[in-house]
Structures are given as structure tokens and as C-alpha cells.
Design a protein around this motif. Structure first.
Motif, PDB file in Angstrom:
ATOM      1  N   VAL A 119      33.210  47.063  31.861  1.00 30.64           N
ATOM      2  CA  VAL A 119      34.328  47.020  32.802  1.00 30.64           C
ATOM      3  C   VAL A 119      33.740  47.055  34.212  1.00 30.64           C
ATOM      4  O   VAL A 119      32.903  47.901  34.523  1.00 30.64           O
ATOM      5  CB  VAL A 119      35.270  48.223  32.586  1.00 30.64           C
ATOM      6  N   VAL A 120      34.173  46.125  35.050  1.00 32.13           N
ATOM      7  CA  VAL A 120      33.634  46.048  36.415  1.00 32.13           C
ATOM      8  C   VAL A 120      34.708  46.318  37.465  1.00 32.13           C
ATOM      9  O   VAL A 120      34.432  46.239  38.665  1.00 32.13           O
ATOM     10  CB  VAL A 120      32.973  44.682  36.668  1.00 32.13           C
ATOM     11  N   GLY A 121      35.901  46.661  37.026  1.00 33.14           N
ATOM     12  CA  GLY A 121      36.968  46.977  37.965  1.00 33.14           C
ATOM     13  C   GLY A 121      38.125  47.663  37.264  1.00 33.14           C
ATOM     14  O   GLY A 121      38.371  47.437  36.082  1.00 33.14           O
ATOM     15  N   ILE A 122      38.804  48.519  38.001  1.00 36.57           N
ATOM     16  CA  ILE A 122      39.962  49.245  37.468  1.00 36.57           C
ATOM     17  C   ILE A 122      41.182  48.941  38.338  1.00 36.57           C
ATOM     18  O   ILE A 122      41.120  49.056  39.567  1.00 36.57           O
ATOM     19  CB  ILE A 122      39.723  50.768  37.465  1.00 36.57           C
ATOM     20  N   GLU A 123      42.272  48.559  37.691  1.00 33.57           N
ATOM     21  CA  GLU A 123      43.526  48.375  38.407  1.00 33.57           C
ATOM     22  C   GLU A 123      44.386  49.623  38.212  1.00 33.57           C
ATOM     23  O   GLU A 123      44.470  50.155  37.104  1.00 33.57           O
ATOM     24  CB  GLU A 123      44.281  47.147  37.877  1.00 33.57           C
ATOM     25  N   HIS A 124      44.994  50.075  39.286  1.00 28.19           N
ATOM     26  CA  HIS A 124      45.881  51.238  39.182  1.00 28.19           C
ATOM     27  C   HIS A 124      47.156  50.963  39.968  1.00 28.19           C
ATOM     28  O   HIS A 124      47.217  50.055  40.803  1.00 28.19           O
ATOM     29  CB  HIS A 124      45.190  52.503  39.703  1.00 28.19           C
ATOM     30  N   SER A 151      46.496  50.712  35.187  1.00 26.30           N
ATOM     31  CA  SER A 151      47.258  49.593  34.624  1.00 26.30           C
ATOM     32  C   SER A 151      46.393  48.484  34.044  1.00 26.30           C
ATOM     33  O   SER A 151      46.895  47.651  33.285  1.00 26.30           O
ATOM     34  CB  SER A 151      48.176  48.997  35.693  1.00 26.30           C
ATOM     35  N   GLY A 152      45.090  48.439  34.384  1.00 25.86           N
ATOM     36  CA  GLY A 152      44.273  47.353  33.868  1.00 25.86           C
ATOM     37  C   GLY A 152      42.783  47.596  34.014  1.00 25.86           C
ATOM     38  O   GLY A 152      42.340  48.436  34.802  1.00 25.86           O
ATOM     39  N   PHE A 153      42.013  46.828  33.229  1.00 25.42           N
ATOM     40  CA  PHE A 153      40.556  46.948  33.203  1.00 25.42           C
ATOM     41  C   PHE A 153      39.957  45.542  33.341  1.00 25.42           C
ATOM     42  O   PHE A 153      40.153  44.692  32.470  1.00 25.42           O
ATOM     43  CB  PHE A 153      40.093  47.581  31.887  1.00 25.42           C
ATOM     44  N   LYS A 154      39.236  45.311  34.417  1.00 24.95           N
ATOM     45  CA  LYS A 154      38.619  44.005  34.643  1.00 24.95           C
ATOM     46  C   LYS A 154      37.246  43.962  33.996  1.00 24.95           C
ATOM     47  O   LYS A 154      36.398  44.833  34.234  1.00 24.95           O
ATOM     48  CB  LYS A 154      38.492  43.726  36.141  1.00 24.95           C
ATOM     49  N   LEU A 155      37.013  42.966  33.151  1.00 27.20           N
ATOM     50  CA  LEU A 155      35.740  42.816  32.454  1.00 27.20           C
ATOM     51  C   LEU A 155      34.774  41.942  33.256  1.00 27.20           C
ATOM     52  O   LEU A 155      35.175  41.229  34.178  1.00 27.20           O
ATOM     53  CB  LEU A 155      35.970  42.208  31.074  1.00 27.20           C
ATOM     54  N   ALA A 156      33.505  41.991  32.864  1.00 25.24           N
ATOM     55  CA  ALA A 156      32.461  41.274  33.610  1.00 25.24           C
ATOM     56  C   ALA A 156      32.691  39.770  33.629  1.00 25.24           C
ATOM     57  O   ALA A 156      32.292  39.088  34.580  1.00 25.24           O
ATOM     58  CB  ALA A 156      31.094  41.587  33.008  1.00 25.24           C
TER      59      ALA A 156
END
Length: 262
Positions: A119-124, A151-156
Motif C-alpha cells: 500500500v502506497v497511500g491511504i484515503e480517509h 475509506s481506501g488503500f492505494k496500491l503500488a
């Protein structure tokens, strides 16, 4: 004479208003003592190290009981690897430490196992919000920078796994990943509420460090069982175990927290 009386009246009213404001700040509602104790313990333990991604803020005091003593402005989470947030947000010290721990121990290993990439980013959807729980007099943990709605997890590879679409999607891998990170979150947090907790959480996983009566946890973030008692970070255990406060006041749950928009 009229002019003198008018001036005196204005001065008197100003003093009264000023006095009300002054005494209101002295005698008005106060944040529960355990909140400050948890922050101090976290800071003393060095559980959060200030950096370009985690910047100390000044005290936020009010309105009312809202705020935190020494919060941080957070733009990325994780200690071993950093995942930027979609938007910087304010969190108290225990929440910063708990989110970092959850991300490093649970989120990244689950992403590698399920997707073969990190995971390279977290959405909140927010952390600090001076408001009560919807429809109730009890203040939300968001009012104390003691909660985060993920609310979300950004993958590589650029793909984003979102709670709203992925929780009950036809993609078994997404479902498994979201259930894993939601269920295991109750090892680090005292309240975890995902879509299974009700419509109010259909598009996010709510994480907080509320103090529940008798050390109770509210774990509705996924389907996996969580060991009784979880594993609160050591600096927070003392504050969490001090027992409950009067029902409905600062820090204590209503009857069915899972049904509420916290």
C-alpha cells in the motif's frame, strides 16, 4: 448626563460579556482527564517521532470540550514505510502511534499477501471534527482528534481498494483484504466500525481509541475473530483501564455504538 450613563452602560456590558467569556473558559465543560493522561504517556514514551510527515501542533482547546493538548498534523502514516494520506489531518499522539502500528503490522503484510504489492497511500474521510455523534448528545471521538475514518488503500500499481465498493464486491481478494485489515484493527483500537456495523459506516472503517466501560472494545470491522482484550499499545493501557465515566458524558459509549455515526 445621558452621555455619561451610555458610556457607563457600554463599559458595564463589555465587562459582563468579557467576564462571562472568562469564567466560561474557567468553569465550562472540560475534557475528561484520561485524554490528557493518554497524550502525556504517549509523548513520554516517545511513541511518536516528529518528522516532515508528522508535525507537532499547538494545543486545540475548544469550543466546548473539543480539541487535544498536543496533537500532530499528519500527512503520511507508517514507520517502516510511509504511505501518504490523501489529505493532511490532525490526530492526537495515541492515534498517530496506533495508526502507524496498524499500518505496519496489519495493512502492509495483508496487502503483500493478497495483492503481491504494498500500500502506497491511504484515503480517509476525516479525523478532527468538533461534533456530537449523530442524533446523540455524546461527543464523537472525532471531536478529540481520537478517531480516523479510513475509506481506501492505494496500491503500488495505482489501483485503489475502497471500502465502499470492495467490502461486498465480487472480487474475493479485495473482500479478504478489507476484512483482514478491519478485523485485526481491533488489536490496536478500542472501536472499529466497518460496513457490517451499519449504513453509517458503509463507505469507511472507523477507528478510534475511545474508553469504554470495563475495558470493553467494540469490534465490528470485519469477520475475523479478535482475541479478547486485544493489544493496546503499552502507553495507553493504563488510561484505558481506569474504568468508565458516567454514561453519555465525555468518553463513554451509548448503548449501541455500532449503530451510530461516530
Amino acid at each position: 448626563m445621558k452621555r455619561v450613563l451610555t458610556v457607563a452602560l457600554v463599559i458595564g456590558l463589555s465587562a459582563t460579556i468579557g467576564g462571562c467569556a472568562l469564567f466560561g473558559s474557567w468553569w465550562g465543560p472540560k475534557r475528561a482527564a484520561w485524554r490528557s493522561e493518554a497524550e502525556r504517556a504517549c509523548l513520554t514514551a516517545g511513541a511518536v517521532q516528529p518528522s516532515a510527515d508528522v508535525r507537532p501542533m499547538g494545543e486545540i482547546d475548544g469550543p466546548g470540550t473539543c480539541g487535544a493538548d498536543r496533537p500532530f498534523k499528519v500527512s503520511a502514516v507508517g514507520r517502516r514505510s510511509k504511505a501518504p494520506l490523501n489529505e493532511s489531518t490532525a490526530l492526537n499522539c495515541p492515534m498517530v502511534a496506533a495508526v502507524d502500528d496498524w499500518f505496519d503490522r496489519i495493512v502492509q503484510p495483508a496487502a503483500e499477501a493478497d495483492f503481491g504489492q504494498p500500500v502506497v497511500g491511504i484515503e480517509h474521510m476525516g479525523s478532527y471534527n468538533c461534533r456530537p455523534i449523530a442524533g446523540h448528545r455524546q461527543m464523537s471521538e472525532h471531536a478529540y482528534m481520537n478517531a480516523l475514518d479510513v475509506s481506501g488503500f492505494k496500491l503500488a500499481d495505482g489501483r485503489t481498494v475502497r471500502v465502499k465498493n470492495g467490502w461486498r464486491s465480487g472480487d474475493a481478494v479485495e473482500v479478504a483484504f478489507l476484512n483482514t485489515v478491519g478485523a485485526a484493527a481491533c488489536e490496536d483500537f478500542t472501536t472499529v466500525l466497518g460496513p457490517d456495523a451499519g449504513a453509517a459506516h458503509a463507505d469507511h472503517i472507523h477507528l478510534d481509541l475511545a474508553r469504554h466501560g470495563q475495558g470493553r472494545r467494540v469490534c465490528k470491522g470485519g469477520s475475523e475473530p479478535v482475541p479478547e482484550g486485544g493489544r493496546l499499545l503499552s502507553f495507553f493501557e493504563g488510561a484505558e483501564r481506569t474504568g468508565s465515566v458516567p454514561k453519555g458524558s465525555d468518553g463513554e459509549d451509548e448503548d449501541d455504538p455500532a449503530a451510530l455515526d461516530r
